[in-house]
Each structure stands twice: as structure tokens, then as C-alpha cells.
Write a protein that holds these residues in place. Structure first.
Motif, short mmCIF file in Angstrom:
data_model
loop_
_atom_site.label_atom_id
_atom_site.label_comp_id
_atom_site.label_asym_id
_atom_site.label_seq_id
_atom_site.Cartn_x
_atom_site.Cartn_y
_atom_site.Cartn_z
N GLU A 54 0.78 -1.19 -0.06
CA GLU A 54 0.07 0.06 0.10
C GLU A 54 0.74 1.37 0.11
N MET A 55 2.08 1.26 0.73
CA MET A 55 2.78 2.27 0.62
C MET A 55 3.61 2.57 -0.54
N ALA A 56 3.98 1.48 -1.21
CA ALA A 56 4.54 1.66 -2.44
C ALA A 56 3.50 2.18 -3.48
N GLN A 57 2.17 1.63 -3.57
CA GLN A 57 1.41 2.17 -4.17
C GLN A 57 1.11 3.87 -4.15
N GLN A 58 1.18 4.39 -3.17
CA GLN A 58 1.11 5.58 -3.03
C GLN A 58 2.17 6.65 -3.70
N TYR A 59 3.28 5.91 -4.18
CA TYR A 59 4.31 6.69 -4.81
C TYR A 59 4.39 6.00 -6.20
N GLY A 60 3.36 5.43 -6.66
CA GLY A 60 3.38 4.73 -7.98
C GLY A 60 3.62 3.48 -8.19
N GLY A 61 3.91 2.92 -7.31
CA GLY A 61 4.65 1.46 -7.30
C GLY A 61 5.92 1.49 -7.42
N LEU A 62 6.57 0.43 -7.61
CA LEU A 62 8.32 0.18 -7.73
C LEU A 62 8.57 0.64 -9.25
#
Length: 265
Positions: A54-62
């Protein structure tokens, strides 16, 4: 419910919350400090793994750049494997986020560490990247998130007690006051405190030196961030990692204390 009964219930709730918080202490095996935490290392690791997607998704994923992502992982693992962090119970993974606009790095409880492409592209050397990642590793091994969660739990419990004591069914506006009190309680605990930042800076100096990097690189990172801070909004890193006074001067002092005979060649 009479006002006296409400007050007694609220007082009991507050007392139980305070006693539970102050009596729930553990010695941090890495730093040797006594800490108020109410979760195990295993729970920290599980929480971090659960929150990571979820945190990664907030920044557009990897980030799709595998080479750059591998470099982040390589530097991070060098810091882990070549320092005393390798003996910690945490499982560290280092991730490059796709967001090229946001300048930030952060760590979740248990060892999930993230850096945005926006910050990585501003760094000028591998040593600067090591400084950023070492700082985030410091937050993990010092269990700063677990401490903050325990404080947040205490604050919310006290806010709940205050809400019971002040709630007046004949005055609906008191509900809004209780909601505001709870919100303020959460906001107070959203950032690391001054001592947490200084401790992570000190650990970053120690870890980068142990891993063969120049600890002074973190000073250059802070100057890069200060330069970025002159733009609109400023880097998110300085919002989630508030500047504890003159942080550059503090870092220089830490380096002198850790290496009184000069940096190793």
C-alpha cells in the motif's frame, strides 16, 4: 450517565492507559536503551510486510528500472551484511519507488526500506545513497516506529477518556470537540521526534563507516535536500524527517565523536 460517573470512568481509563504504557518496556538489543513498545519484533516485521504494498502504491509503485533498483538493493545489503545490523532480527529489503517528483525515503517497521526516484536522481554518489539508507536502517533497528505507535495508542486512549469526560448529550457540539481532540492526538505522533532523528543520524554515521563508506556523505545529502527545499512545497523527506535544529552541525559533531582520531582511510 451522571457527570461524576463519567468522570470516574474517564479517570480509570486514563490511569490504565498510562500505567500500561509506562510499564510496557523493553531493552533494545541494538542500542541498549529502554523503550516503551507494545509489540514484538515479529509483529513489527509482519506489520511492515503488510503495509509495504500500500505504501509503494502511494508513490506509483516500484520503479521499472531494474538496474537502478538493483543498485539500491546492493548498497542497502552492503550496509546490513558488513555491519552489526546483520545480527539484528530484522529482514531488510530495499525498494526504489517510481515517483520521480517526490523527494523522500522512509522505512516501515521490520525492515522494509524505500527511496523515491525523485530523491535518488538528486544524489551524486553511492556514498550519499548509503547515507540515506543507513539513516532509515537506523530508524528500524532503534524501533522508532514501534515507539511512535505506542505513543499514538496512549494518546488515543487519553483522548478517548477526555471525550467520555466532556461529552454532553444535551450539547451536540461537544462531539466535534472530542473528534478534534482525537485528530490532534494522531497528528502529534505522525513524525519522528528530535531525539529519534539525532539517534538515526548517529547510527547512520556508525553504519556507513563500518561498511566502508564516508560518513560525511550524509552531510552532502542534507545540503542537497536544503537546496531542494527552496522549491515549491519542499522535499517530503524534510517533512517526515523534521530538521532537529542545525542538523549539519549535529552530524559534524557526531562524526568527530565517533572518529576522534580522524576518519579511516
Amino acid at each position: 450517565m451522571s457527570g461524576v460517573i463519567k468522570f470516574i470512568i474517564a479517570l480509570l481509563m486514563a490511569a490504565v492507559s498510562l500505567v500500561t504504557y509506562w510499564c510496557t518496556t523493553e531493552e533494545n538489543e541494538f542500542t541498549g536503551e529502554e523503550q516503551h513498545v507494545d509489540m514484538t519484533v515479529e509483529q513489527e516485521i509482519a506489520l511492515g510486510l503488510q503495509a509495504a504494498p500500500e505504501m509503494a502504491q502511494q508513490y506509483g509503485g516500484l520503479h521499472p528500472d531494474r538496474e537502478a533498483a538493483a543498485k539500491v538493493q546492493e548498497v542497502g545489503q552492503r550496509l546490513v551484511q558488513n555491519t552489526r545490523v546483520r545480527n539484528s532480527p530484522y529482514h531488510f529489503e530495499f525498494h526504489l519507488l517510481a515517483d520521480e517528483q517526490t523527494v523522500n525515503a522512509f522505512a516501515l517497521p521490520g525492515g522494509q526500506v524505500f527511496i523515491t526516484a525523485g530523491l535518488l536522481e538528486r544524489l551524486e554518489s553511492e556514498e550519499q545513497l548509503a547515507g540515506v539508507l543507513a539513516h532509515e536502517i537506523g530508524h528500524v533497528v532503534a524501533r522508532h516506529s514501534a515507539q511512535q505507535l505506542a505513543k499514538a495508542k496512549l494518546t488515543e486512549s487519553l483522548s478517548g477518556a477526555a471525550a467520555i469526560a466532556t461529552y454532553d448529550p444535551e450539547n451536540p457540539s461537544s462531539r466535534a470537540g472530542a473528534a478534534v481532540a482525537a485528530m490532534v492526538g494522531r497528528l502529534v505522533n505522525m513524525r519522528y521526534g528530535r531525539e529519534d532523528e539525532l539517534e538515526s543520524d548517529r547510527l547512520a554515521v556508525q553504519l556507513t563507516g563500518e561498511a566502508g563508506y564516508d560518513p560525511r556523505a550524509m552531510i552532502a545529502v542534507l545540503r542537497i535536500l536544503e537546496q531542494a527545499n527552496r522549491g515549491a512545497g519542499g522535499p517530503e523527506f524534510l517533512q517526515t524527517h523534521p530538521n532537529p535544529g542545525n542538523r549539519v552541525a549535529q552530524l559534524e559533531q557526531v562524526i568527530r565523536e565517533e572518529y576522534p582520531n580522524g576518519l579511516p582511510q
